[in-house]
Write a protein that holds these residues in place. Sequence first.
Motif, mmCIF file in Angstrom:
data_model
loop_
_atom_site.group_PDB
_atom_site.id
_atom_site.type_symbol
_atom_site.label_atom_id
_atom_site.label_comp_id
_atom_site.label_asym_id
_atom_site.label_seq_id
_atom_site.Cartn_x
_atom_site.Cartn_y
_atom_site.Cartn_z
ATOM 1 N N GLU A 299 -11.489 -34.587 -0.697
ATOM 2 C CA GLU A 299 -11.923 -34.963 0.643
ATOM 3 C C GLU A 299 -13.416 -34.817 0.775
ATOM 4 N N TYR A 300 -13.967 -35.780 1.409
ATOM 5 C CA TYR A 300 -15.402 -35.740 1.601
ATOM 6 C C TYR A 300 -15.784 -36.003 3.029
ATOM 7 N N GLY A 301 -14.986 -35.527 3.905
ATOM 8 C CA GLY A 301 -15.372 -35.676 5.293
ATOM 9 C C GLY A 301 -14.731 -36.864 5.966
ATOM 10 N N PHE A 302 -14.792 -38.017 5.323
ATOM 11 C CA PHE A 302 -14.166 -39.169 5.962
ATOM 12 C C PHE A 302 -12.826 -39.394 5.289
ATOM 13 N N ASN A 303 -12.597 -40.553 4.946
ATOM 14 C CA ASN A 303 -11.309 -40.828 4.319
ATOM 15 C C ASN A 303 -11.216 -40.160 2.965
ATOM 16 N N GLY A 304 -12.347 -39.820 2.510
ATOM 17 C CA GLY A 304 -12.311 -39.100 1.254
ATOM 18 C C GLY A 304 -12.754 -39.948 0.103
ATOM 19 N N TYR A 305 -13.773 -39.534 -0.501
ATOM 20 C CA TYR A 305 -14.159 -40.198 -1.716
ATOM 21 C C TYR A 305 -13.131 -39.801 -2.738
ATOM 22 N N GLN A 306 -12.899 -40.645 -3.527
ATOM 23 C CA GLN A 306 -11.797 -40.402 -4.427
ATOM 24 C C GLN A 306 -12.204 -40.753 -5.835
ATOM 25 N N VAL A 307 -12.168 -39.775 -6.609
ATOM 26 C CA VAL A 307 -12.491 -40.039 -7.995
ATOM 27 C C VAL A 307 -11.380 -40.923 -8.534
ATOM 28 N N LEU B 135 -21.792 -47.674 10.525
ATOM 29 C CA LEU B 135 -21.314 -48.228 9.264
ATOM 30 C C LEU B 135 -22.401 -48.159 8.209
ATOM 31 N N LEU B 136 -23.589 -48.477 8.638
ATOM 32 C CA LEU B 136 -24.677 -48.464 7.671
ATOM 33 C C LEU B 136 -24.916 -47.060 7.130
ATOM 34 N N ASP B 137 -24.711 -46.136 7.994
ATOM 35 C CA ASP B 137 -24.862 -44.756 7.520
ATOM 36 C C ASP B 137 -23.815 -44.454 6.458
ATOM 37 N N ARG B 138 -22.663 -44.877 6.747
ATOM 38 C CA ARG B 138 -21.595 -44.633 5.765
ATOM 39 C C ARG B 138 -21.897 -45.347 4.456
ATOM 40 N N THR C 116 -26.137 -55.997 -0.352
ATOM 41 C CA THR C 116 -26.963 -56.306 0.812
ATOM 42 C C THR C 116 -26.799 -55.261 1.903
ATOM 43 N N LEU C 117 -25.630 -54.687 1.949
ATOM 44 C CA LEU C 117 -25.416 -53.654 2.956
ATOM 45 C C LEU C 117 -26.317 -52.460 2.680
ATOM 46 N N VAL C 118 -26.364 -52.119 1.437
ATOM 47 C CA VAL C 118 -27.209 -50.989 1.073
ATOM 48 C C VAL C 118 -28.653 -51.302 1.431
ATOM 49 N N HIS C 119 -28.996 -52.515 1.137
ATOM 50 C CA HIS C 119 -30.360 -52.911 1.459
ATOM 51 C C HIS C 119 -30.592 -52.893 2.964
ATOM 52 N N THR C 120 -29.639 -53.440 3.660
ATOM 53 C CA THR C 120 -29.745 -53.484 5.111
ATOM 54 C C THR C 120 -29.876 -52.086 5.698
ATOM 55 N N ALA C 121 -29.108 -51.220 5.138
ATOM 56 C CA ALA C 121 -29.109 -49.864 5.671
ATOM 57 C C ALA C 121 -30.459 -49.181 5.459
ATOM 58 N N ARG C 122 -31.159 -49.671 4.497
ATOM 59 C CA ARG C 122 -32.421 -49.012 4.177
ATOM 60 C C ARG C 122 -33.608 -49.562 4.954
ATOM 61 N N ILE C 123 -33.462 -50.760 5.376
ATOM 62 C CA ILE C 123 -34.585 -51.331 6.102
ATOM 63 C C ILE C 123 -34.489 -50.988 7.582
ATOM 64 N N GLU D 285 -16.582 -53.228 7.847
ATOM 65 C CA GLU D 285 -15.918 -51.945 7.979
ATOM 66 C C GLU D 285 -14.854 -51.772 6.899
ATOM 67 N N ALA D 286 -14.122 -52.816 6.701
ATOM 68 C CA ALA D 286 -13.080 -52.741 5.671
ATOM 69 C C ALA D 286 -13.701 -52.498 4.304
ATOM 70 N N LEU D 287 -14.806 -53.145 4.097
ATOM 71 C CA LEU D 287 -15.467 -52.992 2.819
ATOM 72 C C LEU D 287 -15.969 -51.564 2.629
ATOM 73 N N VAL D 288 -16.598 -51.080 3.661
ATOM 74 C CA VAL D 288 -17.130 -49.725 3.571
ATOM 75 C C VAL D 288 -16.015 -48.732 3.302
ATOM 76 N N GLU D 289 -14.980 -48.923 4.027
ATOM 77 C CA GLU D 289 -13.876 -47.995 3.865
ATOM 78 C C GLU D 289 -13.322 -48.025 2.442
ATOM 79 N N ALA D 290 -13.196 -49.212 1.957
ATOM 80 C CA ALA D 290 -12.649 -49.336 0.606
ATOM 81 C C ALA D 290 -13.590 -48.741 -0.429
ATOM 82 N N VAL D 291 -14.841 -48.980 -0.229
ATOM 83 C CA VAL D 291 -15.802 -48.471 -1.210
ATOM 84 C C VAL D 291 -15.881 -46.953 -1.133
ATOM 85 N N GLU D 292 -15.754 -46.457 0.039
ATOM 86 C CA GLU D 292 -15.775 -45.009 0.169
ATOM 87 C C GLU D 292 -14.683 -44.394 -0.702
#
Length: 522
Positions: free
Chosen positions: A8-16, A486-489, A465-472, A426-433
Amino acid sequence: MVLQKRLEYGFNGYQVPPTPRAPRSARKRVSSWKKNEDHNRMCAFDLLATVAGKLLLEVDESVDKTENGSSKPNVCDQGSCNKSFFVSEIIKSPVTDTCSGPASGITISDCKIEDINRKQMNIDPPVNRKLPVVNNVDCNLNLVIRDDDEKSYGPTQPDTLNNKAFRARPRIGDRRIRRLSASKQCDVYRNKKNGYKYQRPLRDYPFKKRRLYQLDNPSNSDNKSGFLEDGSSLDATSQDSHVKLKIKSFRVPEFFIEIPETATISSLKRTVMEAVTAIFSGELHVGVMLQGKRIRDDDKTLSQTGICHDNKLDALGFTLEPNEFQVSPFLCPESRSLTRYSPPQTVANEVAFQQQADSPMTISRNITESDHEMSVDDRSGLDSRALVTVPDSNARELAVVPVRKLKGAEVAQRRIRRPFSVSEVEALVEAVEKLGTGRWRDVKLRAFDDAKHRTYVDLKDKWKTLVHTARISPQQRRGEPVPQELLDRVLIAHGYWSHQQAKNQLKLNHHQLDSTPTCRLL
DNA sequence: CTTAGGG
DNA sequence: CCCTAAG
């Protein structure tokens, strides 16, 4: 207590990744289907439709007159020149079910031998000119273009389209149609293997240059095609008796198109055009048939071969056969497994495409003797195999018939841009998490399995692009704003998984170094 | 086919 | 989004 695999990593959980994927090198699949692909290519065009015809032989004593006229012979306008190549009738020749080579070709039918004196008929290759009257194309292409426009979260597709089947599915990506050779894939091969129909994902139909067929520009003096524009430059000094040849019709049997009822007529036209083009844009060569037998010796003269003015009308025929190596994989024989061949039939006359009332509606018909107008109800005998299926939703975006690569002459169009919605993000972020940044196929499966238009490559790109977006800065962002949350996530997940990846890489290296000390010494 | 990255 | 080298 149940063991929790997930960290668990706070949200849904990063999962190795529970089961680290085997190194790509371990996934050896390539060689097998690579071979198959080549194989497929070679036999693909078997299905080329056939054109049969009658020949009208007659002595042409007036040839010389023709030559006398103006220094420049008449431009051979289609339809007006007796040396033109008219296509309108086709019969299908038997097709072998094996890959052993072209078993059929396009047989020119209804031709009239009028003038062979110039050693070359002014045959307009369908591709180079305005398409001839193709009344009924049937090439047994087994293409089905499915509806890719389903939203990700809509009702689930049938089982075959779901998770487990995903890998087996021909291809969800939209690119396949063009990189035929680039990435060594042959969807049809998979079809065969898995019993799936080939499904070409929707190819959006933007307004991009597509030079699928180049219409010869009459004004273009540069004729390198080998086909004379007016037939004038051919040696016409022959003193032999001549035969006139007029090929009047051409027809490709069994050509099926599936298109939703909601599609527009223009898209229908386009689909047909695409399909036809796909068939003809391959390089074809001509074969000569006399009395049903193929004439192989190119050096024989007509008279030696028996082609003369007193031939019967139907004695001579021509076939258009594909160049084996340029055959579109979409015409792979495997497709035929889904195709039912009707026995060779006599040709009918002009037959227009007939719409079916089915949805997606299918344009399909067999050629029958007097098949002029088939009523909508009279579909009983129709095969339902579809050549091209156009998505129901978004019918305006006509699916594109596969475009085989042809001498760089044509390029598939780019897919239309479809910005990710916030929910998709959102779906993408969640899945990647959960899955990480190196398992895009899984991400796709998990969150976008029903979004046919989102390939895992798309998802990967979007993440980038999301990562990029989140940084700018927010001011620099464009398009539909993505919630900062979402960008934070995104940033968090990205950081986490990057780190994870680096760690794994390190471990891998160590392992290698440790396990192969001797190698290092060598 | 999938990944990973550059275009 | 596309293209593609690698795996």
